[in-house]
Design an enzyme around this catalytic site. Sequence first.
Site: not given
Length: 362
Positions: A54, A86, A163, A166, A170, A172, A209, A292, A297
Amino acid sequence: MDAADSTWMAQALHLAERGLLTTTPNPRVGCVLVRDGKLVGAGWHERAGEPHAEVHALRAAGEAARGATAYVTLEPCSHHGRTPPCADALVAAGVARVVVAMLDPNPLVAGRGIEKLRAAGIAVECGLMEAEARALNVGFVQRMTCGMPWVRSKIAMSLDGRTALANGVSQWITGAAARRDGHYWRARSCAVLTGIETVLHDDAQLSVRDVETSRQPLRMVLDSHLRLPLTARILQGGPVLVITASTAAGKIAELERAGAQVAVLPDECGHVDVAAALRHLAGIGCNEVLVEAGRTLNGALLKAGLVDELIMYLAPQLLGDMARGMAALGELCELEQRIDLEWRDVRRVGADLRICAGIRKG
């Protein structure tokens, strides 16, 4: 309110988006001032401690603000914080009408800004494009109303939901465009959360990055037994918070000398209390948290109902049933135990698909 009001509010929302990467812990807010059907001032909140939307709009409008309509994506504040209220600035400028997208969930405001405007004789209307305004500030709203941040889990996986191989390899699965897009989600987050196993395996820095930003998010590691090496790359390049269940004073002191903050938040089993860790983040002003992490988790957070949204990058490949899955949920014996999602956005990012899905709760 009419179609013209919606057009001007949409412009205010567009301005608010410019603060997506910078306003934390404050909300993203935009404001436009319109007089006789013409734009006379516009502004958005850029970063905490600096003028609110504002104020920027009023400065741009000058005397043209008198008698104008202000379109604001969040209720004007009514209290003295780092900056003056404001609502007072709008009254002093002689604005005739204020259209507000949504009430401010901050208990210090929560309708008081609108009351102050109406007491000064200003016409106030609220609720125009509220859903869009709320979506801009889901984390701020949740922190103010529930004492928890908005938690997104970002997962890169194959089309069959894997993901990593075994053996843990990973990099890419997804392409460069998806990885750059992932850095955008880091940049808009207040904190990036990971587990100690991911740090030990990948030695990831988890900093932004690939996206231009003036602010690095807090990196948070859940490390029950303080296994984080002092040489870990995550201890470089920005603020780090280690949440642990350990009271080993020597290792805590070493981590603090290395620049990390350490908080001891154990559960009854001697592990990190993850819900308490998220409440701790909310307590220090974190609105949005990006997870991530690995399947352990991710699974723990999902089972505990602590994830609000999934950001999933699907690569056009199959890794097979021996590869690692996205979340360790254990065996489900009844369909009622499933976690239901709602699709929010699906789009192609490079060669991959990005799916944003909300977690259905309750």
